[in-house]
Design a protein around this motif. Structure first.
Motif, PDB file in Angstrom:
ATOM      1  N   THR A  35       0.802  -1.056  -0.307  1.00 41.90           N
ATOM      2  CA  THR A  35      -0.011   0.274   0.230  1.00 41.90           C
ATOM      3  C   THR A  35       1.001   1.236   0.295  1.00 41.90           C
ATOM      4  O   THR A  35       1.700   1.487   0.436  1.00 41.90           O
ATOM      5  CB  THR A  35      -1.021  -0.291   0.808  1.00 41.90           C
ATOM      6  N   TYR A  72      -3.547   2.962  -1.881  1.00 37.18           N
ATOM      7  CA  TYR A  72      -3.724   2.327  -3.233  1.00 37.18           C
ATOM      8  C   TYR A  72      -2.759   1.338  -3.235  1.00 37.18           C
ATOM      9  O   TYR A  72      -1.450   1.535  -2.818  1.00 37.18           O
ATOM     10  CB  TYR A  72      -2.973   4.025  -4.577  1.00 37.18           C
ATOM     11  N   ALA A  73      -2.806   0.490  -4.093  1.00 37.61           N
ATOM     12  CA  ALA A  73      -1.468  -0.896  -4.124  1.00 37.61           C
ATOM     13  C   ALA A  73      -2.326  -1.661  -4.433  1.00 37.61           C
ATOM     14  O   ALA A  73      -3.001  -1.414  -5.855  1.00 37.61           O
ATOM     15  CB  ALA A  73      -2.320  -2.279  -2.238  1.00 37.61           C
TER      16      ALA A  73
END
Length: 220
Positions: A35, A72-73
């Motif tokens: 992440t 966000y990943a």
């Protein structure tokens, strides 16, 4: 999970943030499931959150990121999804090979020939980089930016799942022989042969990756 610290340069221009984060993904510094948060990235790059947010949104559109609870990943893809990406790349590369045989210039041939010569003496990571560059040069020789851009986008999505060894000496020689045959077909302006030779090459690479995915799946 916190992002790995690759020490990106401070105070980079906003236009560079997308490119730099994308490079971190493609080079394997941001692995699937890892992440990245807006605040941390803004601090690392020495900018406000707005350009970081815009860059992450673009990367999400590219399929390189997905929104998660704390940022966000990089998506975690199933073996089946990885194979789907390989299939998409094969379709694009076959189109590029056909077009290259029709449209290549003498400069295109010189670039491809130079990469073949470089590969003869290369080993390890250098050889992988040169072989990838050969495929990029083949796409450029097609003189269709849309095909090249789409293929590059699929490449980036696959990058996190392609930590590849350079291969055995036999495999390296096979790759070189396959590249040479593709080059010869492009040189001779034979689209059907260029497509056929590249298809044999990329399908062999796909099958090797499927076998590796199956081995990894058995370990889990």
């Amino acid at each position: 999970m916190a992002a790995q610290n690759e020490n990106p340069a401070k105070h980079v221009g906003a236009d560079d943030i997308y490119t730099q984060i994308r490079r971190r993904i493609v080079e394997g510094h941001v692995t699937p499931g890892l992440t990245l948060g807006e605040a941390q990235l803004a601090s690392e790059y020495g900018v406000s959150r707005t350009p970081v947010r815009n860059a992450l949104a673009r990367l999400e559109q590219d399929g390189l990121f997905e929104r998660v609870r704390f940022g966000y990943a990089v998506p975690v893809r199933s073996p089946e999804q990885v194979v789907e990406l390989f299939e998409a790349r094969i379709i694009l590369d076959l189109a590029a090979a056909e077009l290259a045989a029709q449209r290549r210039s003498e400069l295109d041939l010189a670039r491809l020939r130079h990469l073949l010569e470089q590969a003869e003496a290369a080993t390890g990571a250098d050889l992988i980089h040169i072989n990838d560059a050969f495929h990029d040069a083949l796409r450029d020789a097609a003189h269709n930016p849309t095909v090249a851009q789409l293929a590059s986008r699929v490449d980036a999505q696959l990058a996190a799942y392609e930590a590849r060894p350079a291969g055995t000496p036999d495999d390296r020689q096979t790759t070189q022989d396959e590249h040479r045959r593709v080059f010869d077909a492009v040189h001779d302006r034979d689209p059907a042969r260029a497509r056929s030779e590249l298809q044999a090459h990329v399908e062999r690479a796909r099958d090797l990756r499927i076998a590796a995915l199956a081995r990894e799946d058995r370990k889990t």
